[in-house]
Scaffold this motif. Structure first.
Motif, short mmCIF file in Angstrom:
data_model
loop_
_atom_site.label_atom_id
_atom_site.label_comp_id
_atom_site.label_asym_id
_atom_site.label_seq_id
_atom_site.Cartn_x
_atom_site.Cartn_y
_atom_site.Cartn_z
N VAL A 192 68.54 42.44 57.98
CA VAL A 192 70.15 41.90 58.78
C VAL A 192 70.67 40.78 58.10
O VAL A 192 69.83 40.19 57.26
CB VAL A 192 69.68 41.53 60.39
N GLN A 193 71.84 40.49 58.21
CA GLN A 193 72.55 39.36 57.72
C GLN A 193 71.91 38.03 58.06
O GLN A 193 72.08 37.92 59.14
CB GLN A 193 74.14 39.69 57.75
N LEU A 194 71.75 37.05 57.30
CA LEU A 194 71.34 35.82 57.52
C LEU A 194 72.86 35.04 57.74
O LEU A 194 73.56 35.18 56.92
CB LEU A 194 70.41 35.17 56.59
N PRO A 195 72.74 34.07 58.63
CA PRO A 195 73.84 33.12 58.89
C PRO A 195 74.06 32.32 57.72
O PRO A 195 73.07 31.84 57.06
CB PRO A 195 73.80 32.52 60.23
N THR A 213 72.12 27.68 53.45
CA THR A 213 73.01 26.72 52.42
C THR A 213 72.43 26.00 51.64
O THR A 213 72.77 25.83 50.28
CB THR A 213 73.55 25.73 53.72
N ASP A 214 71.13 25.49 51.91
CA ASP A 214 70.16 24.99 50.82
C ASP A 214 69.97 25.88 49.67
O ASP A 214 70.05 25.38 48.36
CB ASP A 214 68.83 24.50 51.48
N GLN A 215 69.72 27.17 49.80
CA GLN A 215 69.54 27.98 48.97
C GLN A 215 70.51 28.21 48.02
O GLN A 215 70.60 28.16 46.76
CB GLN A 215 68.95 29.37 49.42
N GLN A 220 80.67 28.27 50.52
CA GLN A 220 81.17 29.32 51.46
C GLN A 220 81.87 30.45 50.75
O GLN A 220 81.42 31.58 51.19
CB GLN A 220 82.33 28.81 52.16
N ALA A 221 82.55 30.40 49.57
CA ALA A 221 82.88 31.45 48.75
C ALA A 221 81.85 32.43 48.20
O ALA A 221 81.78 33.63 48.07
CB ALA A 221 83.82 30.81 47.70
N HIS A 222 80.90 31.35 47.69
CA HIS A 222 79.70 32.32 47.01
C HIS A 222 79.25 33.11 48.23
O HIS A 222 78.31 34.27 47.83
CB HIS A 222 78.59 31.05 46.42
N LYS A 265 77.22 38.30 50.07
CA LYS A 265 76.40 38.46 51.32
C LYS A 265 75.25 39.22 51.20
O LYS A 265 74.28 38.89 51.98
CB LYS A 265 77.51 39.00 52.36
N ALA A 266 75.41 40.47 50.62
CA ALA A 266 74.25 41.22 50.53
C ALA A 266 72.96 40.63 49.78
O ALA A 266 71.71 41.25 50.25
CB ALA A 266 74.67 42.54 49.33
N ARG A 267 73.05 39.59 49.17
CA ARG A 267 71.85 38.96 48.75
C ARG A 267 71.17 38.12 49.82
O ARG A 267 69.84 37.75 49.72
CB ARG A 267 72.33 38.02 47.55
N TYR A 268 71.90 37.67 50.85
CA TYR A 268 71.60 36.87 51.83
C TYR A 268 71.17 37.58 53.18
O TYR A 268 71.74 37.18 54.16
CB TYR A 268 72.43 35.71 51.96
N GLN A 269 70.01 38.17 53.08
CA GLN A 269 69.59 39.11 54.23
C GLN A 269 68.08 38.85 54.54
O GLN A 269 67.28 38.31 53.57
CB GLN A 269 69.87 40.54 53.96
#
Length: 631
Positions: free
Chosen positions: A476-479, A484-486, A210-212, A217-221
Motif C-alpha cells: 500500500v502507498q506510504l504517506p 520524508t527522511d528517506q 514533495q515533487a520527488h 510514488k511507486a517506490r514508496y510503498q
C-alpha cells in the motif's frame, strides 16, 4: 541400482562417480525413476531424451553443485546457474557426440580400457592397483565390473572423439608471449579524485521532497507480504535411522589418506622490521641494520617475546611475535626456507621477504606424519553420518515431490510422509515476521512461488522444504511523512553526485587547457595522487574494481597522457593521466612460457570443440518439449 545411488549419493565413493553418472544412463540406459513414463523432453536427430534421463541428469548435476558449493548452494544460485538448461544441454551434446563417434567408427580396445582403469588412483592401495579394492568399491555401489567397464569404455570413446576434433589446434611461442605480455604489463596513473562524500554545501527543500515523492510514488510503498504453508524435511529428523559401520569408516580413511596427512611443521616466532617492496636500497639497508641489531640482542639472551612486543612491526607483535605451528607452504618461500633450516632454540639472522626483514626464532619442530584411523574415526563417522542423514532427508522430500507431481495436495503429502504441515504469519521478502531458523532464505524461496502453487524442492541451509503460498498481501502507498527522511537522504546523495561530476568535468577542462594535472591541482586546491602498479586483471587499490578505469588507463600513452573523459567508480569521479608502464622481464616470460602455452592450448581447444558442438547443433534436428522441462 540407481535408486541405491540416489539414496547414497552423499557417500564418499558416490562422489567419485558423480562426474560420469550421466553417461551411464545415456550410453547404457541404466535405471529409471518412473519406468511407466515414455515421454521425451527432447529429441536429437530422432533419438529421444527421456524424462527419466533428464530428471536423473538434473539431479546429479544438482548433487555435483552441492558437493562443490556446500552450504552456499541456494535455490537462487541454482536458478542463476540455469541448472535445468545445463542438464539438457549436456544430454543433447552427449547424444550428438555418440552419433559422431559412430560416424567416425571410434572404438576403444580392451587394452586401452584396462590401462585406464589400472591407472585410476581410487582403486590403488600402496601405490598399486588392488583388485579386491576395485571389486569392493564397485560392490558398495551395486556396480559390477562389467557395468563399470561399459561406462568407462563409453567415456574413453567420447574422449577419443574430442581429441580427434581438437588435434589441429596449436599455440605458437609468439602467441603465448603476446598473451603473457598483454596480461602482465603494469601501469601507474596519476589522478585527481572528486569524491561526492566531500561535497558539503547541499540542501534539500520541502518542495523538492514533495515533487520527488509525487514523481516516484511507486517506490514508496509498504513491503509486499505473503503467508505460506510448508513441510520441512530436516537431516536431524533421521539421525536415529543412520548407522555408520566400521567398514565405511575404514573405507573412507583408506581412500582419503591425504586428508589426514600432517606435513612437517615448525613452531616459531618472529620480529618484523617493515620495508616497502618499492623502497630504495638505502631504506632497505637501514631496515636490515635495524633487524641485525634486534638479532644481536636476541642471541645475547634478551627475551625474544619481549623484544617482539617492543620492536616488531607485524600483526603478531602483541603476542610476542608468536606465529604458532606452520608447514612449508603456509609462509613465503624465503621465510619457510630459513625457518625449516633451523633447530629448536635457534635464532636466524635477518631474512628478507616482501614485507621486510624478519628475525626468526624456532621453538620446536614436528615431523610429517599421518593421523591414525583411531585418531580420526569419530570425525569420519560424524561426517559420513551427516552425509547419509542429508541424503535420507533429500530422498524423503523427493518422494514427497513425486506425490506433488502426481497431483496430491500439500496436506496429503504431509500425511503420506508423516510430516506436519505448518503455516506462517505474514512475512516480507526479507523474512521479517517468520519464526524459522533462516527467515531470509525461506522468504526468498516463497517469493519465487506463484500463489496457491506448491514449490519444487527448496534447500534452505541443511533442510529441504515444500512450500505453498496461501495468501499474498499487496503493498500500500506510504504517506509522505513516513518517507520524508528517506527521500531527503536520497536527494542529498543525488545532488552530491551531480555536483561532484560537474566539478570533475570543470577540472578536466582546466587540465586540458593547462596540459597537465599538477598545474590544475595547484590552481584548484586539489591533490594529484598516483596509483600503485596494476595489471589489466587486478584491482586498482585506490579506486576499487573498475573495468572502465583499467581500460582507460591502458589507453593512455606518453604522447597522449590525459584521458579525455571523467571516469566514475564507486569511489567517486577521476581525472587520470599516464604515469609509467612496466613490461614483464624476458626471464619472467621464459619461465612462464610453457605453462602459458599449455593454458592457452587448453582454452583454445575447449573453444574449438564447443564451436564444433554448436555447429553440430545448428545442423541437427533438435526438438525440445519445454512443457516437460519447465513443469
Amino acid at each position: 541400482m540407481l535408486r541405491y545411488l540416489r539414496e547414497n549419493s552423499g557417500n564418499w565413493i558416490i562422489k567419485i562417480f558423480l562426474g560420469i553418472i550421466v553417461v551411464v544412463f545415456v550410453f547404457l540406459g541404466v535405471g529409471s525413476m518412473n519406468s511407466g513414463r515414455d515421454d521425451s523432453v527432447a529429441s536429437v536427430n530422432d533419438t529421444p531424451i527421456t524424462v527419466d534421463e533428464f530428471q536423473l541428469a538434473y539431479k546429479n548435476l544438482v548433487e555435483q553443485m552441492r558437493n562443490r558449493f556446500q552450504d552456499n548452494l541456494t535455490d537462487d544460485l541454482l536458478k542463476a546457474l540455469n541448472v535445468k538448461q545445463q542438464a539438457l544441454n549436456t544430454l543433447i551434446e552427449e547424444k550428438l557426440m555418440a552419433e559422431q563417434a559412430d560416424a567416425f567408427d571410434i572404438r576403444v580396445t580392451d587394452s586401452e580400457l584396462q590401462e585406464s582403469i589400472l591407472n585410476m588412483e581410487v582403486f590403488h592401495k600402496d601405490g598399486r592397483f588392488d583388485m579386491e579394492l576395485y571389486k569392493r568399491l564397485l560392490g558398495l555401489n551395486s556396480l559390477t565390473p562389467e557395468m563399470f567397464e561399459q561406462l568407462q569404455r563409453a567415456q574413453l570413446r567420447t574422449q577419443k572423439l574430442q581429441d580427434m576434433i581438437v588435434s589441429a589446434v596449436s599455440v605458437s611461442d609468439m602467441e603465448a608471449r603476446s598473451f603473457y605480455d598483454f596480461h602482465n604489463t603494469s601501469r601507474k596513473v596519476d589522478y585527481i579524485q572528486v569524491d561526492p562524500a566531500d561535497i558539503s554545501d547541499i540542501s534539500v527543500t520541502p518542495e523538492q521532497i514533495q515533487a520527488h515523492y509525487e514523481e516516484n510514488k511507486a517506490r514508496y510503498q509498504s513491503e509486499p507480504k505473503r503467508k505460506a504453508a510448508f513441510i520441512r524435511y530436516s537431516p536431524r529428523d533421521y539421525q536415529d535411522q543412520v548407522t555408520i559401520t566400521q567398514e565405511q569408516i575404514t573405507g573412507y580413511y583408506e581412500q582419503h589418506a591425504e586428508e589426514f596427512e600432517i606435513p612437517e611443521q615448525v613452531e616459531a616466532s618472529h620480529i618484523l622490521i617493515q620495508v616497502d617492496e618499492t623502497a630504495d636500497e638505502t631504506a632497505v639497508e637501514t631496515a636490515k641494520n635495524q633487524a641485525m641489531a634486534v638479532y644481536e640482542r636476541a642471541v645475547k639472551g634478551e627475551d625474544f617475546a619481549e623484544l617482539a612486543k617492543e620492536i616488531s612491526q607485524g600483526p603478531s607483535k602483541e603476542d610476542g611475535g608468536y606465529l604458532g605451528k606452520f608447514d612449508r607452504n603456509s609462509m613465503i618461500p624465503s621465510f619457510s626456507e630459513a625457518a625449516f633450516a633451523m633447530q629448536p632454540g635457534e635464532i636466524s639472522e635477518p631474512v628478507k621477504t616482501r614485507f621486510g626483514w624478519h628475525v626468526i626464532k624456532v621453538m620446536d619442530r614436528f615431523d610429517a606424519h599421518t593421523k591414525s584411523l583411531d585418531e580420526v574415526a569419530e570425525d569420519i563417522k560424524t561426517r559420513l553420518k551427516q552425509e547419509e542423514m542429508q541424503q535420507l532427508a533429500y530422498y524423503r522430500v523427493e518422494d514427497a515431490f513425486d506425490a506433488v507431481i502426481d497431483g496430491d495436495a500439500l496436506e496429503q503429502v504431509g500425511l503420506m510422509t508423516q510430516k506436519e504441515v505448518r503455516t506462517t504469519d505474514a512475512f516480507d521478502a526479507q523474512g521479517n515476521g517468520l519464526e524459522l531458523d533462516n527467515p531470509p532464505g525461506f522468504a526468498r524461496a516463497a517469493f519465487e512461488i506463484q500463489p496457491q502453487q506448491i514449490s519444487d524442492i527448496r534447500q534452505i541451509e541443511d533442510d529441504y522444504f515444500l512450500i505453498k503460498v496461501t495468501e499474498t498481501i499487496e503493498p500500500v502507498q506510504l504517506p509522505l511523512e513516513a518517507v520524508t527522511d528517506q527521500i531527503t537522504q536520497e536527494l542529498e546523495n543525488k545532488f552530491r553526485v551531480t555536483a561532484a561530476e560537474t566539478r570533475a568535468k570543470e577540472l578536466l577542462e582546466a587540465a586540458k587547457t593547462a596540459g597537465n594535472l599538477e598545474k590544475t591541482a595547484l590552481e584548484n586546491n586539489r591533490t594529484v595522487s598516483s596509483t600503485d602498479w596494476f595489471t589489466r586483471n587486478e584491482t586498482v587499490q585506490e579506486v576499487g574494481r573498475s573495468e572502465a578505469f583499467i581500460n582507460a588507463a591502458f589507453q593512455l600513452t606518453p604522447e597522449n597522457p590525459l584521458h579525455p573523459d571523467v571516469l566514475q567508480t564507486d569511489q567517486g569521479f577521476f581525472i587520470i593521466a599516464y604515469n609509467d608502464q612496466k613490461s614483464p622481464e624476458e626471464n619472467e616470460i621464459q619461465e612462464n612460457l610453457t605453462d602459458i602455452k599449455s593454458q592457452l592450448l587448453q582454452a583454445k581447444q575447449g573453444q574449438y570443440f564447443q564451436a564444433w558442438i554448436n555447429e553440430l547443433r545448428e545442423k541437427s534436428d533438435i526438438e525440445i518439449n519445454s512443457r516437460l522441462i519447465d513443469g
